[in-house]
Design a protein around this motif. Structure first.
Motif, PDB file in Angstrom:
ATOM      1  N   THR A   1       6.069  -8.246  13.812  1.00  0.00           N
ATOM      2  CA  THR A   1       6.122  -9.583  14.414  1.00  0.00           C
ATOM      3  C   THR A   1       6.067  -9.543  15.931  1.00  0.00           C
ATOM      4  O   THR A   1       6.072 -10.591  16.565  1.00  0.00           O
ATOM      5  CB  THR A   1       7.419 -10.294  13.980  1.00  0.00           C
ATOM      6  OG1 THR A   1       8.552  -9.494  14.378  1.00  0.00           O
ATOM      7  CG2 THR A   1       7.441 -10.494  12.475  1.00  0.00           C
TER       8      THR A   1
ATOM      9  N   THR B   1       0.705   1.438   9.876  1.00  0.00           N
ATOM     10  CA  THR B   1       0.910   2.439   8.831  1.00  0.00           C
ATOM     11  C   THR B   1       2.089   3.321   9.197  1.00  0.00           C
ATOM     12  O   THR B   1       2.333   3.607  10.371  1.00  0.00           O
ATOM     13  CB  THR B   1      -0.348   3.307   8.661  1.00  0.00           C
ATOM     14  OG1 THR B   1      -0.668   3.913   9.930  1.00  0.00           O
ATOM     15  CG2 THR B   1      -1.532   2.463   8.198  1.00  0.00           C
TER      16      THR B   1
ATOM     17  N   LYS C   1      -0.602  -6.630  13.913  1.00  0.00           N
ATOM     18  CA  LYS C   1       0.116  -7.341  12.847  1.00  0.00           C
ATOM     19  C   LYS C   1       0.662  -6.391  11.795  1.00  0.00           C
ATOM     20  O   LYS C   1       1.707  -6.665  11.204  1.00  0.00           O
ATOM     21  CB  LYS C   1      -0.826  -8.366  12.199  1.00  0.00           C
ATOM     22  CG  LYS C   1      -1.252  -9.484  13.143  1.00  0.00           C
ATOM     23  CD  LYS C   1      -2.136 -10.493  12.439  1.00  0.00           C
ATOM     24  CE  LYS C   1      -2.552 -11.619  13.385  1.00  0.00           C
ATOM     25  NZ  LYS C   1      -3.423 -12.614  12.707  1.00  0.00           N
ATOM     26  N   THR C   2      -0.030  -5.306  11.519  1.00  0.00           N
ATOM     27  CA  THR C   2       0.430  -4.322  10.541  1.00  0.00           C
ATOM     28  C   THR C   2       0.345  -2.938  11.153  1.00  0.00           C
ATOM     29  O   THR C   2      -0.389  -2.717  12.116  1.00  0.00           O
ATOM     30  CB  THR C   2      -0.420  -4.362   9.254  1.00  0.00           C
ATOM     31  OG1 THR C   2      -1.798  -4.099   9.591  1.00  0.00           O
ATOM     32  CG2 THR C   2      -0.297  -5.707   8.564  1.00  0.00           C
TER      33      THR C   2
ATOM     34  N   THR D   1       5.855   5.855  12.856  1.00  0.00           N
ATOM     35  CA  THR D   1       5.109   4.598  12.819  1.00  0.00           C
ATOM     36  C   THR D   1       3.866   4.730  13.692  1.00  0.00           C
ATOM     37  O   THR D   1       3.972   4.984  14.891  1.00  0.00           O
ATOM     38  CB  THR D   1       5.979   3.436  13.306  1.00  0.00           C
ATOM     39  OG1 THR D   1       7.190   3.405  12.546  1.00  0.00           O
ATOM     40  CG2 THR D   1       5.246   2.111  13.137  1.00  0.00           C
TER      41      THR D   1
ATOM     42  N   TYR E   1       3.076   4.086   3.618  1.00  0.00           N
ATOM     43  CA  TYR E   1       3.084   2.655   3.326  1.00  0.00           C
ATOM     44  C   TYR E   1       2.724   1.884   4.598  1.00  0.00           C
ATOM     45  O   TYR E   1       2.600   2.458   5.685  1.00  0.00           O
ATOM     46  CB  TYR E   1       4.443   2.192   2.775  1.00  0.00           C
ATOM     47  CG  TYR E   1       5.634   2.563   3.608  1.00  0.00           C
ATOM     48  CD1 TYR E   1       6.108   1.723   4.603  1.00  0.00           C
ATOM     49  CD2 TYR E   1       6.307   3.770   3.391  1.00  0.00           C
ATOM     50  CE1 TYR E   1       7.211   2.053   5.355  1.00  0.00           C
ATOM     51  CE2 TYR E   1       7.406   4.120   4.146  1.00  0.00           C
ATOM     52  CZ  TYR E   1       7.862   3.258   5.125  1.00  0.00           C
ATOM     53  OH  TYR E   1       8.954   3.594   5.887  1.00  0.00           O
ATOM     54  N   THR E   2       2.574   0.578   4.443  1.00  0.00           N
ATOM     55  CA  THR E   2       2.186  -0.311   5.547  1.00  0.00           C
ATOM     56  C   THR E   2       3.276  -1.362   5.735  1.00  0.00           C
ATOM     57  O   THR E   2       3.766  -1.931   4.760  1.00  0.00           O
ATOM     58  CB  THR E   2       0.844  -1.004   5.243  1.00  0.00           C
ATOM     59  OG1 THR E   2      -0.148  -0.005   4.994  1.00  0.00           O
ATOM     60  CG2 THR E   2       0.401  -1.865   6.418  1.00  0.00           C
ATOM     61  N   ILE E   3       3.638  -1.602   6.983  1.00  0.00           N
ATOM     62  CA  ILE E   3       4.656  -2.603   7.301  1.00  0.00           C
ATOM     63  C   ILE E   3       4.033  -3.724   8.127  1.00  0.00           C
ATOM     64  O   ILE E   3       3.004  -3.546   8.761  1.00  0.00           O
ATOM     65  CB  ILE E   3       5.843  -1.974   8.062  1.00  0.00           C
ATOM     66  CG1 ILE E   3       5.349  -1.364   9.383  1.00  0.00           C
ATOM     67  CG2 ILE E   3       6.548  -0.947   7.215  1.00  0.00           C
ATOM     68  CD1 ILE E   3       6.467  -0.847  10.259  1.00  0.00           C
ATOM     69  N   THR E   4       4.703  -4.866   8.115  1.00  0.00           N
ATOM     70  CA  THR E   4       4.265  -6.028   8.882  1.00  0.00           C
ATOM     71  C   THR E   4       5.093  -6.134  10.151  1.00  0.00           C
ATOM     72  O   THR E   4       6.324  -6.041  10.101  1.00  0.00           O
ATOM     73  CB  THR E   4       4.417  -7.307   8.046  1.00  0.00           C
ATOM     74  OG1 THR E   4       3.678  -7.164   6.831  1.00  0.00           O
ATOM     75  CG2 THR E   4       3.898  -8.504   8.806  1.00  0.00           C
TER      76      THR E   4
ATOM     77  N   ASP F   1       0.827  -1.207   0.000  1.00  0.00           N
ATOM     78  CA  ASP F   1       0.000   0.000   0.000  1.00  0.00           C
ATOM     79  C   ASP F   1       0.862   1.259   0.000  1.00  0.00           C
ATOM     80  O   ASP F   1       0.586   2.206   0.738  1.00  0.00           O
ATOM     81  CB  ASP F   1      -0.938   0.007   1.220  1.00  0.00           C
ATOM     82  CG  ASP F   1      -1.852  -1.205   1.222  1.00  0.00           C
ATOM     83  OD1 ASP F   1      -2.209  -1.681   0.118  1.00  0.00           O
ATOM     84  OD2 ASP F   1      -2.196  -1.672   2.313  1.00  0.00           O
TER      85      ASP F   1
END
Length: 325
Positions: free
Chosen positions: A26, A35, A32-33, A60, A21-24, A1
């Motif tokens: 852990t 922006t 979990k995600t 973030t 953008y969107t990051i994952t 995205d």
């Protein structure tokens, strides 16, 4: 995205752009995600095909304590040879608000682990790009190679002395500033960040805020229960002390000589009646206060149960999602 906004030239000659953008993630304590808003600033000292100096301010969202900190990454890309460049990255973690010790260590630990994963991924992507480029170069015909090399040789290279005065300060890595610089920078960045981007409240962020408020309420109720238990323990201890005192007094009275006349017997019975009435009144007051404390503890537990039930079932996730959109 990922969304790239165009470069905009500032009055001081630098160019800026915003990337969304969107990051994952852990981390089990985070969603979990998340922006990300990245504001890149390319300094005017950068020279085309020679050197690029870009500062990236990374914010973030949707993570715990995201309003306390942000990241500054400085990318310095310099030309070494005709087909070789050097990329240098400097990183600094900056705080808008100073958190307490445990939160600060939690932020820094997750910051460095996430940073290593991010640049390890960047390294692998650059390696893939390099391999693809070298494979394309080997597949080219000799005529295409000659024409490409001649085009590269005819391109004028910017003189080094034109960019040295400007690059002396921007090529330096991100360093740790003094306390006064931190205070001034926090005020300046906090104001400018709000004008650049105002993040909307997401369902994940709303959920984290709700969990934090719920934990705060539970902590307050637990502290109140501890205080009530301590008061109840004190009352019970006073009851035991009073009982021991009464027993000792009765033992001492038995050791005294018995009355010889009716008047002495009447005085003894009257004193015992008064003592009995006073002790009975004390017992009533102590039991009454103990019952009040137990009622208060019961009301606190009922309020805690109602608060947890209303937070779990009182709001519809679909309504939250519609409100967010």
């Amino acid at each position: 995205d990922i969304i790239f906004h165009p470069w905009k030239k500032e009055e001081n000659g630098n160019q800026t752009r915003v990337i969304l953008y969107t990051i994952t993630l852990t981390n089990p304590l985070a969603p979990k995600t998340a922006t990300v808003t990245e504001t890149q600033t390319m300094y005017k000292a950068s020279q085309e095909s020679e050197c690029y100096v870009i500062d990236a301010e990374v914010l973030t969202h949707d993570v715990p304590y995201h309003d306390y900190f942000y990241t500054i990454n400085r990318y310095t890309l310099t030309r070494v040879a005709r087909n070789k460049s050097r990329l240098r990255v400097s990183t600094e973690l900056r705080y808008r608000k100073q958190p307490w010790g445990l939160v600060k260590s939690f932020i820094e630990k997750n910051f460095w682990s996430g940073l290593e994963d991010y640049f390890r991924h960047l390294e692998s992507e650059l390696t893939k790009t390099e391999s693809t480029y070298l494979a394309e170069v080997h597949r080219q015909s000799p005529k295409e190679k000659v024409s490409k090399q001649s085009t590269v040789r005819r391109r004028k290279r910017a003189h080094a002395h034109l960019r040295v005065p400007h690059l002396e300060e921007v090529l330096s890595p991100v360093t740790t500033p003094t306390d006064e610089e931190v205070a001034h920078r926090i005020k300046h960045v906090a104001g400018s960040t709000q004008t650049r981007h105002i993040p909307e409240e997401s369902p994940s962020g709303f959920h984290l805020q709700s969990v934090s408020k719920l934990l705060l309420v539970i902590s307050c109720v637990l502290v109140l229960l501890v205080i009530l238990n301590m008061m109840l323990f004190y009352k019970l201890w006073m009851l035991e002390y009073t009982t021991q005192t009464l027993t000792a007094w009765q033992g001492l009275r038995l050791q005294e000589r018995l009355p010889q006349s009716q008047t002495e017997w009447a005085q003894l019975l009257e004193s015992q009646q008064k003592y009995h009435d006073s002790e009975l009144q004390k017992w009533r007051e102590i039991i009454k206060s103990s019952v009040m404390l137990l009622d208060q503890m019961k009301d606190s537990l009922i309020n805690l149960q109602n608060g947890i039930g209303s937070r779990d079932f009182g709001s519809d996730p679909e309504e939250k999602r519609k409100r967010f959109h």
